[in-house]
Design an enzyme around this catalytic site. Sequence first.
Site, PDB file in Angstrom:
ATOM      1  N   SER A  43       0.817  -1.221   0.000  1.00 34.22           N
ATOM      2  CA  SER A  43       0.000   0.000   0.000  1.00 34.22           C
ATOM      3  C   SER A  43       0.850   1.270   0.000  1.00 34.22           C
ATOM      4  O   SER A  43       2.027   1.268   0.369  1.00 34.22           O
ATOM      5  CB  SER A  43      -0.931  -0.003   1.212  1.00 34.22           C
TER       6      SER A  43
HETATM    7  N1  SAM Z   1      -1.578  -3.651   3.337  1.00 34.87           N
HETATM    8  C1  SAM Z   1      -0.770  -4.534   2.527  1.00 34.87           C
HETATM    9  C2  SAM Z   1       0.659  -4.073   2.540  1.00 34.87           C
HETATM   10  O1  SAM Z   1       0.943  -2.993   3.072  1.00 34.87           O
HETATM   11  O2  SAM Z   1       1.490  -4.777   1.976  1.00 34.87           O
HETATM   12  C3  SAM Z   1      -1.221  -4.544   1.117  1.00 34.87           C
HETATM   13  C4  SAM Z   1      -2.465  -5.247   0.913  1.00 34.87           C
HETATM   14  S1  SAM Z   1      -2.834  -5.498  -0.789  1.00 34.87           S
HETATM   15  C5  SAM Z   1      -3.326  -3.911  -1.312  1.00 34.87           C
HETATM   16  C6  SAM Z   1      -4.340  -6.407  -0.602  1.00 34.87           C
HETATM   17  C7  SAM Z   1      -4.118  -7.818  -0.141  1.00 34.87           C
HETATM   18  O3  SAM Z   1      -5.400  -8.386   0.104  1.00 34.87           O
HETATM   19  C8  SAM Z   1      -3.454  -8.704  -1.170  1.00 34.87           C
HETATM   20  O4  SAM Z   1      -2.314  -9.301  -0.636  1.00 34.87           O
HETATM   21  C9  SAM Z   1      -4.531  -9.746  -1.508  1.00 34.87           C
HETATM   22  O5  SAM Z   1      -4.022 -11.021  -1.816  1.00 34.87           O
HETATM   23  C10 SAM Z   1      -5.333  -9.746  -0.222  1.00 34.87           C
HETATM   24  N2  SAM Z   1      -6.699 -10.271  -0.345  1.00 34.87           N
HETATM   25  C11 SAM Z   1      -7.608 -10.083  -1.324  1.00 34.87           C
HETATM   26  N3  SAM Z   1      -8.748 -10.734  -1.038  1.00 34.87           N
HETATM   27  C12 SAM Z   1      -8.550 -11.354   0.166  1.00 34.87           C
HETATM   28  C13 SAM Z   1      -9.350 -12.192   0.996  1.00 34.87           C
HETATM   29  N4  SAM Z   1     -10.597 -12.547   0.682  1.00 34.87           N
HETATM   30  N5  SAM Z   1      -8.818 -12.632   2.154  1.00 34.87           N
HETATM   31  C14 SAM Z   1      -7.567 -12.302   2.519  1.00 34.87           C
HETATM   32  N6  SAM Z   1      -6.753 -11.524   1.768  1.00 34.87           N
HETATM   33  C15 SAM Z   1      -7.244 -11.051   0.607  1.00 34.87           C
END
Ligand code: SAM
Length: 196
Positions: A43
Amino acid sequence: MDPKEPEAYFRSLDRSFFIDNGIMKNYAHIDGPLPIGYGQTISQPSLVLEMTRLLSPGMDSKVLEIGTGSGYQTAILAKFSAKVYTVERIAELMEKAKKRLEALNFSNICYKVGDGSKGWQEYAPYDRIMVTAAASLLPKELVDQLAVGGRMVIPVGPPSMQELKLVTKTSKGDVHVQTVTAVRFVELKGEYGWNE
Ligand code: SAM
């Protein structure tokens, strides 16, 4: 939460530590999302700080985080709360994030690989819920797992652009939803998110 506290820790945290790709590491200082593989992103730093402030965890808070990704946001949450339960659907990302967070000596984080759109019922309710992927609608399961008096920060809307929502649950159990700003996150996949 003292508003100055997360800022100092946030500034001390080297974002390049959460990025494996050698080329991308060079861009870690830029205030924008960066690819971390598997079609996902780490992010944007200023948004991580803004969302943390909005969530406003306390040192006694039990926090649920959906979307561990690189573990960058997890580190900030773990530093300013009692316990963090973090869920990531991509096992490879979770494995790497866990290694990084253990290397930073965090011992107050529980990790789960699975569909976070359903929350993590076993440890509910949570004082705070941080969702770092975009939901199509507010997932009912997450609202149900939010404690009375709790706060949830979650982007909701179509893949092209979403609204960052602050969800609060009052002592009477009423749920209030406030729109904070426009954001763009990757999709929250799963049963209460977008189709896999
Ligand atoms: N906050 C994180 C960081 O600083 O690295 C970035 C998060 S990234 C924008 C969104 C994450 O949500 C991804 O790693 C994706 O695989 C995960 N994601 C998407 N759908 C999900 C779900 N149903 N359950 C868990 N994780 C999920």
